[in-house]
Design an enzyme around this catalytic site. Structure first.
Site, short mmCIF file in Angstrom:
data_model
loop_
_atom_site.label_atom_id
_atom_site.label_comp_id
_atom_site.label_asym_id
_atom_site.label_seq_id
_atom_site.Cartn_x
_atom_site.Cartn_y
_atom_site.Cartn_z
N CYS A 152 0.81 -1.22 0.00
CA CYS A 152 0.00 0.00 0.00
C CYS A 152 0.84 1.27 0.00
CB CYS A 152 -0.93 -0.01 1.21
SG CYS A 152 -0.09 -0.35 2.77
N HIS A 210 10.56 0.98 2.51
CA HIS A 210 9.66 1.54 1.49
C HIS A 210 10.42 2.21 0.35
CE1 HIS A 210 7.57 1.40 5.41
NE2 HIS A 210 6.58 0.89 4.70
N GLY A 211 11.53 2.88 0.71
CA GLY A 211 12.34 3.55 -0.32
C GLY A 211 12.83 2.56 -1.38
N HIS A 237 -2.96 5.15 6.69
CA HIS A 237 -1.63 5.73 6.85
C HIS A 237 -1.65 7.18 6.37
CE1 HIS A 237 -0.29 1.59 7.09
NE2 HIS A 237 -0.45 1.34 5.80
#
Lengths: 342, 342
Positions: free
Chosen positions: A148, A200-201, A226
């Protein structure tokens, strides 16, 4: 002839993907498979449930009997189903790491599969995003749809990069603690994610390899959504107005004004309840208009991600591309979004 | 000829009652009136919103211009609408005490009205519950539908009283702090309601005057639902099995098993999301099966109340009785519940 799809793993993501498949006219929900008679499974299969009369299989042979004991009508194991050779593709929505394990089964039976972002990107040669690499998925038997948070960042970065070259991205992710039905939480705490910078990066880079992006995350005691506090440096600064307008006209990005009363995750979610969206799902990434701002070489905004549903349209598009059901990404987006009321 | 209904006050309750009226075939949502251009009002009136194209009025003349400035298409004030003489009944869903004030307006224009539980019971000669006094509402021009907590207790007590005489009732109400879109809360606290015993007991008695009931309440930091911890003494103890079976076959009461995975408010609400109920509404009162128990002369259980929606079916039934649209309460229940997917 419509494509036969199986969803393996009926949790937060799987139940939504299964229902979304039922809403398409070019693919068919052939069956679902899962591990246990959860309250969700019971509800979905009730006469008024959205998956009523869907064929049910146990995801592995050892769960068949237990599910029968728990009162479910189970047709057998997923492997027995795959042996029949009628399934074109499995969307694997099982918990983290289980998908990678299941890949052996899909390979053995020569069936294509989509994995979710809980799996490492090595589970498949390709990580998918409709807006970036839709067409390429047709070349692969196994494709991964990222999670997500990653999906929201890819959508927005890919869109911003149409206006200017992005030099460096810095994002703080304020994550919801867990999904709404969970009974375990994080108390009244804020929990920093100790893996710094967060995964996430690099996950964004599996789809946008040229973006220099660093992320950090904290968990907060809420279940709705989020929020990302986003900041990037760009080569030539566009007007904030231009960014707003581009976001507004891009599918699956919605811009809402706090000044209209959409000030918080609760009020934005209430919007999707008021629109009578199934489960109040919000597959769009929502950007707060007032937060889209520029200063010197820097672009800022805050956006909101609905972790339960944002990846649902990407899964549908991915099926379509992998099975050659639609070559044109824009047609797939239009079809998917219309079916989901986006 | 279908009855013309106006809903005055488009908040948590009003927006639901308005939508429910639209789903009936024997009444018509003639218009809505409210005070300001809230995010909810904007969403409801959008092209994909459930009240799109509904005529909008300002609840009082001084708000007409402000709402126009905020971009809403306003037809005028509620008073101007009532002057036309086309409205049969107003469902007043304005905030506490405003309803009592509005009564003068309804009287002046000879229009019937329903008030909500936020108003004192003196606002009308009758307080309504479908299962107890449906038919009597046809005799009154003004009727009050009691609040969520009270409605749940009336439904269950009235049902239990079919099995035995109830001697004394004692309930602890664990109330949700506020509705989901609210941005003000109670922090991480539990807040006892200092008015002891709480008003819910006397409020139940406005409908069931013979029940001896005492209640106390606390607020907890959650938004999903209230939970009542219920205990009563009865004259002759029925078997727990008999209570369960009666609850199961009574409309608007649902019995769920924690053993099936419905262990918490979150998991029960997830059930109504999974059933794709609009806004995950749960007008049923849900009793946890495992908690229905007896000991000596005492009956126990725990139940869950969805404060946003439990009174919606009662409002629809009340309209039907007051306007003589249906004399038989069972037919009204069947009609209402079918339209709401209960």
């Amino acid at each position: 002839m419509s494509a036969n799809i199986v969803v393996n793993g009926i949790g937060i993501i799987g139940k939504r993907v299964a229902h979304a498949i039922k809403l398409q006219d070019d693919m068919k929900l052939h069956a679902i498979s899962t591990r246990s008679a959860s309250s969700t499974l019971r509800t979905l299969l009730e006469p008024k449930g959205p998956l009523h009369k869907t064929d049910l299989y146990a995801c592995s042979p050892e769960w068949v009997e237990k599910m029968k004991e728990d009162g479910m009508y189970v047709n057998g194991s997923l492997e027995e189903l795959l042996e029949k050779g009628e399934v074109d593709l499995v969307v694997d929505c099982t918990p983290k790491k289980v998908g990678a394990e299941n890949k052996k089964l899909y390979k053995k039976h020569g069936v294509k599969a989509i994995f979710q972002g809980g799996e490492k990107d090595t589970v498949a040669k390709m990580t998918f995003n409709t807006f970036v690499n839709y067409e390429q998925a047709s070349k692969y038997d196994y494709v991964r749809v990222p999670s997500c948070n990653t999906t929201s960042l890819i959508r927005l970065l890919h869109t911003l990069s149409q206006l200017t070259k992005i030099v460096e991205v810095d994002v703080a992710l304020i994550r919801r603690a867990g999904d709404p039905p969970e009974t375990k939480g994080i108390g009244n705490s804020i929990v920093p994610v100790m893996h710094v910078p967060s995964h996430h990066g690099p996950d964004v880079q599996t789809v946008l390899p040229d973006i220099d992006i660093k992320t950090m995350a904290v968990k907060v005691p809420t279940t709705l959504a989020h929020v990302h506090v986003f900041h990037c440096e760009v080569e030539k600064i566009p007007k904030a107005e231009k960014i707003k307008n581009l976001f507004k006209k891009t599918p699956r990005i919605t811009v809402l004004k706090a000044g209209h009363g959409y000030e918080s995750t609760g009020q934005v979610i209430e919007r999707y309840r008021d629109l009578l969206r199934p489960r109040y799902d919000m597959p769009e990434v929502v950007v707060w208009e007032e937060t889209i701002n520029t200063q010197d070489d820097d672009v800022f905004w805050a956006h909101m991600v609905h972790p339960e549903s944002i990846i649902v349209p990407e899964n549908i598009d991915c099926i379509r591309s992998m099975l050659g059901l639609e070559k044109d990404r824009n047609k797939s987006i239009e079809k998917t979004d219309r079916s989901l009321g986006i």
